[in-house]
Structure formats: structure tokens, C-alpha cells
Write an enzyme that holds these catalytic residues in place. Sequence first.
Site, PDB file in Angstrom:
ATOM      1  CG  HIS A 170      27.463 -92.539 -64.645  1.00 16.95           C
ATOM      2  ND1 HIS A 170      27.546 -93.792 -64.062  1.00 16.95           N
ATOM      3  CD2 HIS A 170      28.578 -92.407 -65.416  1.00 16.95           C
ATOM      4  CE1 HIS A 170      28.659 -94.395 -64.479  1.00 16.95           C
ATOM      5  NE2 HIS A 170      29.290 -93.569 -65.281  1.00 16.95           N
ATOM      6  CD  GLU A 214      22.411 -93.668 -62.877  1.00 18.79           C
ATOM      7  OE1 GLU A 214      22.466 -94.894 -62.736  1.00 18.79           O
ATOM      8  OE2 GLU A 214      23.116 -93.034 -63.690  1.00 18.79           O
ATOM      9  CB  CYS A 228      27.604 -97.934 -61.594  1.00 16.71           C
ATOM     10  SG  CYS A 228      27.863 -96.164 -61.332  1.00 16.71           S
ATOM     11  CB  CYS A 234      24.857 -93.899 -59.742  1.00 18.73           C
ATOM     12  SG  CYS A 234      25.653 -93.127 -61.167  1.00 18.73           S
TER      13      CYS A 234
END
Length: 443
Positions: free
Chosen positions: A46, A48, A76, A79
Amino acid sequence: MQQALEQARAAAAAGEVPVGAVLVRSGEVIATGYNTPLHTHDPTAHAEMAALRAGAQALGNYRLDGCTLYVTLEPCAMCSGAMLHARLARVVFGAADPKTGAAGSVLNLFEQAALNHHTKVQGGVLAQDCAALLAEFFKNRRTEQRARALAARPLRQDALRTPDARFIALPDYPWEARYVSDLPALAGLRLHYLGEGPRDAPITWLCLHDGVGWSYQYRHMVAVFLQAGHRVVAPDLVGFGKSDKPKKPAFHCVDGHLQILMEWMERLDIQRCVLVVQDERDPLGKALAQALAERVVGRVICNVQAADNAHPFAWEAPFPDAGFRAGPRAFAALRDQSAPPHQAGSLAEHMVDGTLRARDLWRRPGLELAEHAEQAEQAAQAEQAAQAEHAENPTVVLPRALAVRTPLAVSFMPPLAAGCFQTQSAALAQRAVEYFADLLRSR
């Protein structure tokens, strides 16, 4: 957050879900990242996570004390957990995520009092911009998925479909293939078309091929129209090009093809249309202009065979054998049965609801037959006399002599020899662009 949005756009350009992140400490950007799960086959990739990893490497410490992470989408649970482990001071996100958001939408890991570190959270920064980017991405993806599904639509038993391999690497034909097969008039047949340029363009050029060609014949004109900032649509009629090909010539009639084109134009919301056709005798082009007068603002009639000898395989590509040629055979008969060319009428015949329209183009026989300079000059004189009678008639006609008829004058280019359309069609398109742009501005 603006920099995070740039990272998100980079993700979208790579075909990833557009989420971007930027790690900042003391006003300085330490690291950036965007989504890459698809390309890396990594469920943890992701935006992040990418920024946190890059920031930890840059600082030489996995603990990112005093850092703020800006991300375009609410993080999410994975993260969020990583941010807490990294001891982030603050996280700022843009759009909320009602399905997997772990900073307040579905749950809020940052408010768990039992945890030994607490990261401050701020949401809604440039939320509209962040959400719009995501919405546009998923809209485009749904459209592509629908197009792929339509392209893979099963073939009717009474039709043939030319293999895609026959169209590979055609010169000067880089545009995306688009298909539709769910129009009622198609009854499950697949129609191919080119569709390029902005939907809100001032002019949409609808290029309708002749009875032996397909959309490929307009490739040089398409490039000129697009360069002018206009929209271009060019269908392959059923029985031609990349479209499905019914086996029996009886399928092909003017009314049937007209209904397909009308439904297709409605589906694509084609407005302010200039119809480009190869042959003035083409009954389908005339019928379409009459049936959709409110959409058609003009016609360009080329009156020259479109095929050339430069790329002969391109013209044979849609027809692997004689069984695929029911369409060309039927269209030859339709053209022979069509009415004689429309002659010049009164100015009132070109008025619709009090609005002067350029769709019912008129011509003089001398203009059509201007094969040599002397004949061209005679045709020009005849045309000037006609204009004295119809001085306000805003029309354009582009026959073999490439004459452009305007309300004030007639100009000629050297006559087109047979088979030269492909070498001079770009110049023809440029002249048509200039004429109709001036015409619409004057209105």
C-alpha cells in the site's frame, strides 16, 4: 496532500488503485509512496507502507518519531497498525473509506486506549479531490471491464468474426478498439468503432466508410480532427472491418443499418455532428443525415475511392475468405439502386425551424466533374453565379477536385487521381476543419 495526490495519479497511470502517501518531518519531505500491489504481487504494498519503508531507510530507524504521514485515502487496519508501530506523531488522510477504513469509518485503531502509543489523526483534507480521483479510476475500470466483456461476446451462429490477429500492426492505426453488442438492433452482433476526443468538443466527426472499406480508411483524417481538439467516431458497419459479419447478404438493408447507427449515436450521445462519407450515392449516409437532422450540422462528401495500393493487406484484413464478404456484395447492390445525386434546391430547402443548416449539401454538376484546370475554372464561374443566387447558404463540398464551397468563394486544389484519397485526405480534413469551425463560430 497535493504531493500525495500526485503520487496517487502516478499509481493510476500505472494501473493501480490511486492512493498516494507523503512522509514529512519538520516541514521536509522524507519519503513518498503509492499503491503497487498489482505489479509487485504484494498484498502489503500500500502507499502508506511504501512511504513508511522508504522513510525508515532514509532516517536509519524504523521508529519515525516526529513524522507526519499524509495519505489520500483513510488507512486500512494493516497500515494503521504499521503507523502505530513506527510511532508516528500524526496521520492526515483525505477521503474516508467506508469499507476498510481503520481511522474512524469501520473502526478506529488510533483511539484504542490500551495501546502503548497514540497517533493523532486528522481526516477530510482535500477529501473531494481525493475521492474524485478514486471515483474516476473505478469508473474507467468498470467501463474497460464492460468493454472486454462485450468484446468477448459469443458469436452468433449465422455470423463470422475476423480473427484479431489479422489487424495486428496496421500502420497509422493506433487507436483503441471499442465494441458494443447490447443495442437492440444488433441482436447480439458485435459492432466495432473508433471513439476518440472529448465528448464536449465543438464538433464530432462521424466518419462513415464506403461499401468496400472500413474505419481504417479514415486514419489520416482522424489524426487531423483530433489535433484540432475535436471528437471523432468511426464505426465499422456490421459486415465490415472488425465488426461481426452476417453470412447472408439479405441481412444488409438501409433501414437495418440505419437503425443500428441511430441507436449507436444515441448511446454515445453524439451531437454537433459532421458526417464524412465517401460517395454521394451512398443511401445510408443520406438516410442518416435526414433521420438525425437535429444532430447533423453538415456533411463532407469525398466522392473518391478510399482504398489505395500502399497497404493492400489492410483492405483485405477484414475478409479472410469470400464467406466474409456478404456485406460488400450487398452494399454494391444497394448503391446501384440508390437515387441520383441531389441537385441544388432553393434556400428554403436548407432551412429547418428557421435555422440555416449545412447538412443538405448541394452541388453543381460542373463542380463534380472538374478534372482539369480549364474545367475547374468553368465550374468555379458557375459556382460563383450560384452563390449570387444563394449568397447566404453555408455549405461545403469536397469532391475529387477538393473544392471547398463557402458562402463567398470557391477554391480548388489539384484534382484527385483515382486511388489518391489516402495521400491527400489529411489536407482534405484540414480544409473541412477550417470551414466548419468558421461556420459554427458564425452561428
